[in-house]
Design a protein around this motif. Structure first.
Motif, PDB file in Angstrom:
ATOM      1  N   VAL A 137       0.859  -1.185   0.000  1.00 43.27           N
ATOM      2  CA  VAL A 137       0.000   0.000   0.000  1.00 43.27           C
ATOM      3  C   VAL A 137       0.896   1.236   0.000  1.00 43.27           C
ATOM      4  N   ILE A 176      -1.531  -1.326  -3.984  1.00 39.06           N
ATOM      5  CA  ILE A 176      -2.728  -0.530  -3.718  1.00 39.06           C
ATOM      6  C   ILE A 176      -2.288   0.921  -3.700  1.00 39.06           C
ATOM      7  N   VAL A 200      -2.950   4.816  -3.466  1.00 39.65           N
ATOM      8  CA  VAL A 200      -3.930   5.644  -2.764  1.00 39.65           C
ATOM      9  C   VAL A 200      -3.719   7.120  -3.083  1.00 39.65           C
ATOM     10  N   ALA A 233      -2.356   6.777   2.551  1.00 42.87           N
ATOM     11  CA  ALA A 233      -2.068   5.338   2.498  1.00 42.87           C
ATOM     12  C   ALA A 233      -2.422   4.660   3.820  1.00 42.87           C
ATOM     13  N   VAL A 266      -6.032   3.505   4.572  1.00 42.71           N
ATOM     14  CA  VAL A 266      -6.591   2.249   4.051  1.00 42.71           C
ATOM     15  C   VAL A 266      -6.731   1.239   5.186  1.00 42.71           C
ATOM     16  N   LEU A 278      -8.479  -4.340   1.845  1.00 36.41           N
ATOM     17  CA  LEU A 278      -7.384  -5.275   2.150  1.00 36.41           C
ATOM     18  C   LEU A 278      -7.898  -6.685   2.420  1.00 36.41           C
ATOM     19  N   VAL A 284       0.304  -7.342   4.718  1.00 39.69           N
ATOM     20  CA  VAL A 284       0.362  -6.146   3.874  1.00 39.69           C
ATOM     21  C   VAL A 284       1.577  -5.305   4.254  1.00 39.69           C
ATOM     22  N   MET A 327       3.018  -1.651   4.116  1.00 42.73           N
ATOM     23  CA  MET A 327       2.525  -0.290   3.954  1.00 42.73           C
ATOM     24  C   MET A 327       3.716   0.663   3.993  1.00 42.73           C
TER      25      MET A 327
END
Length: 304
Positions: free
Chosen positions: A157, A184, A186, A266, A269, A277, A283, A285
């Motif tokens: 992310v 992902i 953002v 970010a 999320v 997610l 994940v 980040m």
């Protein structure tokens, strides 16, 4: 020695609980100039210094300008940064604190950038804030560090402004055999130039930036960023400014680190859009940072 630091990689208990899955933070907010930008910008500045350039010129309303100024001071090379009229006094003072000259020109980054390009001569290197393969290769080192640490992840992310971080992470995934890991991406409402391009099916320029996340304020992303959305799994997410600011405040409580709304987008999320997610287990980040926000400013935005 590289101008950037190898930053901590933390498993975030608060973000993991908020999102219902394991969240690991790459803490690039802890870079000396305050953001991930020094990875790529430091690499570009070192490259140009080795090539004999004797001055750096950049255009930036914030973090990239601070990073160029920091690199120039470390390399003993003078720096001029062209910023738009919208640039905060804090951002200008942080650039000057590193010993660089600041020139204010134009209403937007585009105009400041055009003026910066006019200041380039044979002995000067122009350091673009986001659209340069030298930068992407430097930003990719954050993925190298995560892989070297032995941490596996099934999504990344990150925030998107001009797309330099997206291009760097994409390159880092590719060179570590992780090209199938989804990104992902953002953005904040009012600065979502990547989403506009994806929806239009072609590189698209926003008429204006209306988000408070001015670090995400590129009216058009780098062509490379748009290409990446067509060549690998990328999920685009747009959050509103208030959610991004709230994420900054929660992150400050949770991790004792202050980041700006461009980074908060970010983090939001995990805090506010965990449904995005749902299909992932672990994940990564990118806490990309940002030196231009203050606690007082975040509190004012939250109260408005």
């Amino acid at each position: 020695m590289a101008l950037h630091l190898e930053t901590p990689l933390l498993e975030s208990r608060p973000l993991s609980l908020a999102s219902g899955r394991s969240v690991w933070l790459k803490m690039d907010a802890l870079q000396p100039p305050g953001s991930f930008k020094i990875r790529g910008i430091g690499a570009a500045c070192e490259h140009h210094a080795r090539s004999g350039k004797r001055r750096f010129v950049s255009s930036s309303g914030g973090n990239a300008g601070i990073a160029v100024a920091y690199a120039g001071r470390r390399l003993s090379i003078p720096v001029s940064v062209f910023v738009p009229q919208t640039t905060t006094e804090r951002a200008k003072s942080l650039i000057r604190q590193e010993g660089a000259e600041v020139f204010v020109h134009g209403a937007s980054w585009q105009e400041a950038n055009e003026r910066a390009l006019e200041a380039v001569d044979a002995e000067t290197a122009f350091i673009h804030p986001f659209d340069d393969p030298l930068l992407w290769a430097g930003h990719a080192t954050m993925i190298d560090e995560v892989v070297r640490a032995g941490i596996t992840f099934d999504a990344v992310v990150l925030s998107v402004g001009g797309g330099g971080l997206l291009a760097g992470v994409s390159e880092g995934l590719d060179r570590n055999g992780l090209q199938n890991v989804p990104i992902i991406a953002v953005e904040t409402e009012g600065a979502a130039s990547l989403v506009a391009s994806v929806k239009a099916g072609k590189l698209t320029e926003l008429p204006a930036i209306t988000s408070i996340a001015t670090s995400l304020g590129a009216r058009k992303v780098a062509e490379r960023a748009f290409e990446i959305t067509r060549n690998r799994p990328v999920d685009c997410v747009v959050v509103d400014d208030r959610v991004a600011v709230d994420a900054c405040m929660r992150f400050l409580d949770d991790h004792r680190v202050l980041v700006e709304p461009a980074c908060g987008a970010a983090l939001a999320v995990a805090y506010a859009h965990a449904d995005r997610l749902a299909r992932f287990e672990r994940v990564l980040m990118i806490a990309c940072g940002g030196a231009t926000a203050t606690l007082t400013q975040l509190q004012a935005w939250q109260a408005s």
